[in-house]
Write a protein that holds these residues in place. Structure first.
Motif, PDB file in Angstrom:
ATOM      1  N   UNK A 287      47.368  43.580  36.370  1.00 46.74           N
ATOM      2  CA  UNK A 287      46.894  44.178  37.632  1.00 46.74           C
ATOM      3  C   UNK A 287      46.070  43.181  38.433  1.00 46.74           C
ATOM      4  N   UNK A 288      45.356  42.315  37.753  1.00 47.62           N
ATOM      5  CA  UNK A 288      44.596  41.290  38.472  1.00 47.62           C
ATOM      6  C   UNK A 288      45.517  40.410  39.305  1.00 47.62           C
TER       7      UNK A 288
ATOM      8  N   UNK B   1      39.503  39.508  33.659  1.00 45.75           N
ATOM      9  CA  UNK B   1      40.331  40.073  34.731  1.00 45.75           C
ATOM     10  C   UNK B   1      39.663  41.280  35.375  1.00 45.75           C
ATOM     11  N   UNK B   2      39.113  42.180  34.541  1.00 50.52           N
ATOM     12  CA  UNK B   2      38.444  43.363  35.102  1.00 50.52           C
ATOM     13  C   UNK B   2      37.185  42.973  35.868  1.00 50.52           C
TER      14      UNK B   2
ATOM     15  N   UNK C  66      34.842  31.876  29.401  1.00 53.31           N
ATOM     16  CA  UNK C  66      35.553  32.397  30.583  1.00 53.31           C
ATOM     17  C   UNK C  66      34.946  33.691  31.114  1.00 53.31           C
ATOM     18  N   UNK C  67      34.505  34.577  30.219  1.00 55.01           N
ATOM     19  CA  UNK C  67      33.876  35.828  30.662  1.00 55.01           C
ATOM     20  C   UNK C  67      32.541  35.533  31.332  1.00 55.01           C
ATOM     21  N   UNK C  68      31.772  34.571  30.797  1.00 50.36           N
ATOM     22  CA  UNK C  68      30.495  34.212  31.421  1.00 50.36           C
ATOM     23  C   UNK C  68      30.705  33.656  32.829  1.00 50.36           C
ATOM     24  N   UNK C  69      31.682  32.778  32.975  1.00 47.67           N
ATOM     25  CA  UNK C  69      31.950  32.208  34.303  1.00 47.67           C
ATOM     26  C   UNK C  69      32.373  33.290  35.295  1.00 47.67           C
ATOM     27  N   UNK C  70      33.238  34.189  34.846  1.00 47.08           N
ATOM     28  CA  UNK C  70      33.702  35.238  35.740  1.00 47.08           C
ATOM     29  C   UNK C  70      32.588  36.218  36.074  1.00 47.08           C
ATOM     30  N   UNK C  71      31.732  36.518  35.090  1.00 46.97           N
ATOM     31  CA  UNK C  71      30.589  37.410  35.349  1.00 46.97           C
ATOM     32  C   UNK C  71      29.652  36.787  36.375  1.00 46.97           C
ATOM     33  N   UNK C  72      29.375  35.510  36.221  1.00 48.74           N
ATOM     34  CA  UNK C  72      28.486  34.809  37.145  1.00 48.74           C
ATOM     35  C   UNK C  72      29.014  34.885  38.571  1.00 48.74           C
ATOM     36  N   UNK C  73      30.288  34.594  38.747  1.00 49.39           N
ATOM     37  CA  UNK C  73      30.880  34.635  40.087  1.00 49.39           C
ATOM     38  C   UNK C  73      30.914  36.057  40.643  1.00 49.39           C
ATOM     39  N   UNK C  74      31.263  37.031  39.788  1.00 47.40           N
ATOM     40  CA  UNK C  74      31.348  38.417  40.266  1.00 47.40           C
ATOM     41  C   UNK C  74      29.988  38.934  40.700  1.00 47.40           C
ATOM     42  N   UNK C  75      28.911  38.601  39.967  1.00 45.76           N
ATOM     43  CA  UNK C  75      27.563  39.062  40.348  1.00 45.76           C
ATOM     44  C   UNK C  75      27.142  38.437  41.669  1.00 45.76           C
ATOM     45  N   UNK C  76      27.464  37.153  41.866  1.00 48.55           N
ATOM     46  CA  UNK C  76      27.136  36.515  43.148  1.00 48.55           C
ATOM     47  C   UNK C  76      27.920  37.170  44.286  1.00 48.55           C
TER      48      UNK C  76
END
Length: 746
Positions: free
Chosen positions: A422-423, A455-456, A487-497
């Protein structure tokens, strides 16, 4: 000479029987000797006894003796000479089977002492009246070239082979072509190995002219299956002079599509694909493409291994001509007993053949595959649904509905793969299927794989302005930030920003928390660097942060080919070989030649180069230690009297670390080099230098709340490290040594 064993045991009994006066007993002993040799027992000590039974009228016994000779000729080269007279005599025997057997065995012995005796019998056999002898002798020339190329060239064997292309027997022509092709490959590889810059053909090269091409086409239909493969490979190398000649070759080769052997079919398709490049008539091209489909479909009824090879070649052909099998989607549907490697290739081909006309049948089939017991196959089937959605715009909504049905099964690995897919659909069709997001978020607890989580998180960050509780959802991942994979840490960081830039009022605490955690507690330099970049962007220029983080991204698409166009054309010229199966050029997985004296010499030179490089590295270290300290502005040069040049290198090499480097026994060369740098025996202590200091107000204390968006925020701790911007360190005392941690300099 072999040493006779003790007068007991199996070999002794065989030796006695091999010297028996009874013919049947000797023949039985030879059979038992061959049986022992086949299972790996050493019967080389019986070489003289077996050799005595070589002169016989019994063809079966002669074959067994020749088989023994081929196996042990290398270990007993002196005794092989004793068999030369018998070989020469058999090469002139009245029975053509004996003549062919003798010349074939002489070519397979690969003993240098017998090569010179091979020339005369081989020349006679190349002109033999029997076709079977001639075709056997043709292959023997290629073996002789491998052993002694100059003998083949000087003895006129190449000229004789070229004349044999005009032979009346098609099998002789096929074997001649195979022999000339092997010689051509060997000659060109030798030329490339010697770095020859000449563009002229080698003496051993097989240059196919228009006259030779016509003779090959005449012999093609009468050859055996392997002879046809050799002739077709030669035709694939031929460069047509004009369009008419290409059309003629294609028309003559098309009947080979009906052959029962898959190798012949693939070789014929290769010839058609190569010569079709010069055909300009659209009607002929469509006709040829249409005729390719039935033989390719027939290959799918072969055993799984052959089927997989056919599928890999079909995949390559579809990248060049997608319309070859456009109406044959159903033949690629997976069967229940297909191995996984066959199913995976079929899935890839089905996606390539997907169109608006057959997408409904494809989705129905992929949905069935998603309920299989094989987890890997289920994942790839769901991924194929996503690829179909990205490829066909009209079918995207139907693919999304199928994915929602699969998510409703609540099977963990199905849900996780569906979220990943879905992503990709959101990236292809942004702001189109936002109604699916709540269903995806409700399955958050089902996700335990890094790719599914990432992805989520990307979906939540991308659509944070439409998700009411986006801060709560991302807060779950922020709480477990240090426990997640990179990878989850990087995606979390970007999503929070992203969340902060879209909803600054409600996400201030989350972004402060994740930046603090990423810069303090995370051990990944990639995550820390990204956190520093985001922190600096948000502190200095929020508008620039929006332009970077929320920039427009182009929609994704499925590439038409998996290899570059130039490589695709090269691989199409190798259809039916390992190169077309691996989808890689042959030189990437096949070595050039055998390891010989040259390779050993080059290996020794490389070892000397490594030793020289180590010595140069030590000299560089010495020069660096004796050089002026660029950070010391007091003009305090190194004291005089220190050893320099080669003498300094010799002094330095006495240290344990340098000794390990020179001996090649260092377990950690990097640590040894650092310890050499830390050696203070050759240099003066470096004066303390104070780096440029920057105020800590960029990240905390002064104005962080204002620059984040004119709101109060808890300031970041002033000791947060930032690459390139550090607070002023306390001045070093004179007792501090310069061999502190190198990172202290930064």
């Amino acid at each position: 000479m072999s040493v006779r064993g003790p007068r007991k045991g199996e070999n002794y009994e065989l030796s006695v029987d091999l010297n028996s006066e009874y013919r049947e007993k000797r023949k039985d002993a030879i059979k038992r000797t061959i049986a022992s040799m086949t299972v790996g027992k050493d019967v080389s000590g019986l070489f003289p006894d077996v050799l005595k039974n070589m002169q016989t009228e019994d063809l079966e016994q002669k074959k067994l003796v020749y088989l023994y000779l081929m196996n042990y000729a290398k270990t007993q080269p002196e005794l092989v000479i004793l068999a030369v007279n018998t070989f020469v005599k058999d090469a002139a025997d009245h029975n053509p089977l004996v003549r062919a057997l003798a010349i074939r065995t002489m070519g397979c012995l690969r003993a240098e002492k017998i090569i010179d005796y091979l020339s005369d019998p081989l020349k006679k056999c190349l002109k033999d009246e029997d076709a079977y002898v001639r075709k056997t002798a043709a292959l023997c020339v290629a073996k002789l070239y491998d052993l002694k190329p100059e003998l083949v060239i000087e003895g006129g064997f190449l000229t004789m082979l070229h004349k044999m292309i005009s032979d009346m027997n098609p099998m002789v022509v096929a074997n001649t072509v195979a022999a000339l092709t092997d010689i051509h490959i060997a000659a060109t590889s030798q030329a490339s190995a010697s770095s020859s810059t000449s563009s002229e053909p080698e003496p051993g090269a097989f240059i196919i002219t228009a006259e030779i091409m016509q003779k090959l086409l005449v012999a093609l239909n009468e050859c055996s299956e392997w002879g046809r493969v050799a002739v077709l490979n030669a035709l694939a190398r031929y460069v047509a002079q004009d369009e008419r000649e290409s059309e003629h070759i294609c028309e003559r080769v098309v009947p080979q599509f009906q052959h029962a052997n898959g190798s012949v079919v693939l070789a014929a398709i290769k010839v058609i694909m190569i010569h079709m490049r010069q055909v300009r008539r659209e009607e002929l091209i469509k006709q040829l493409v249409r005729k390719m489909a039935p033989p390719l479909v027939t290959l799918l009824s072969s055993p799984p291994e052959v089927q997989w090879v056919a599928l890999r070649n079909i995949n390559l052909l579809l990248q060049k001509r997608p319309d070859i099998l456009s109406n044959e989607m159903r033949v690629f549907f997976c069967k229940y007993n297909d191995p996984l490697y066959v199913k995976v290739e079929k899935l890839d081909i089905m996606v390539r053949l997907a169109s608006e006309n057959n997408v409904d049948a494809l989705l129905s089939e992929l949905k069935e595959y998603s309920s299989e017991v094989d987890v890997d196959f289920v994942r790839k089937s769901i991924k194929a649904i996503g690829q179909t959605a990205v490829k066909i715009d009209m079918a995207a909504e139907r693919c999304v509905n199928v994915l929602l049905e699969l998510i409703g099964t609540r099977v963990t690995y199905v849900v996780q793969e569906a979220v990943v897919v879905m992503k990709d659909i959101f990236r292809k069709y942004p702001s189109t299927y936002e109604g699916v997001i709540p269903i995806l978020c409700s399955n958050l607890d089902e996700l335990d794989e890094p790719e599914a989580k990432a992805s989520l998180i990307w979906i939540i960050g991308e659509y944070a302005n439409t998700i009411d509780n986006a801060d709560e959802l991302l807060g779950i991942f922020v709480d477990t930030f240090t426990e997640e994979s990179y990878p989850v840490q990087l995606q979390t960081l970007t999503a929070v920003v992203k969340l902060f830039l879209k909803k600054p009022d409600s996400s201030q605490g989350v972004v402060q928390r994740v930046l603090n955690t990423a810069t303090k507690d995370c051990d990944s330099p990639d995550v820390r660097d990204r956190a520093y970049i985001y922190w600096r962007l948000l502190s200095m220029d929020p508008a620039a942060a929006k332009a970077v983080v929320l920039s427009h991204r182009p929609p994704i698409s499925i590439p038409r080919t998996t290899v570059s166009p130039a490589l695709l054309e090269e691989l199409l010229g190798e259809v039916g070989s390992l190169a077309s199966v691996y989808h890689k050029p042959a030189e990437t997985f096949i070595g050039r030649g055998r390891i010989g004296a040259d390779a050993v010499r080059k290996g020794a030179e490389m070892a000397d180069d490594d030793q020289f490089s180590t010595q140069k590295a030590l000299q560089t270290v010495v020069q660096g230690q004796q050089a002026e300290n660029l950070l010391d502005l007091d003009d305090d040069f190194a004291s005089e009297g220190q050893p320099s040049g080669l003498a300094a290198t010799q002094v330095l090499s006495q240290t344990p670390a340098a000794a390990n480097l020179l001996a090649g026994t260092s377990s950690n060369p990097l640590d040894d080099l650092v310890s050499i740098f830390g050696n203070s025996g050759l240099q003066q202590p470096m004066s303390a230098a104070t780096p440029m200091a920057y105020g800590g107000g960029q990240f905390g204390g002064v104005g962080v709340g204002r620059q984040f968006g004119a709101m109060p925020m808890s300031p970041a701790p002033p000791q947060t490290p930032v690459p390139g911007y550090a607070a002023s360190p306390p001045p070093k005392t004179s007792s501090q040594h310069q061999d502190d941690d190198l990172l202290g300099l930064f």
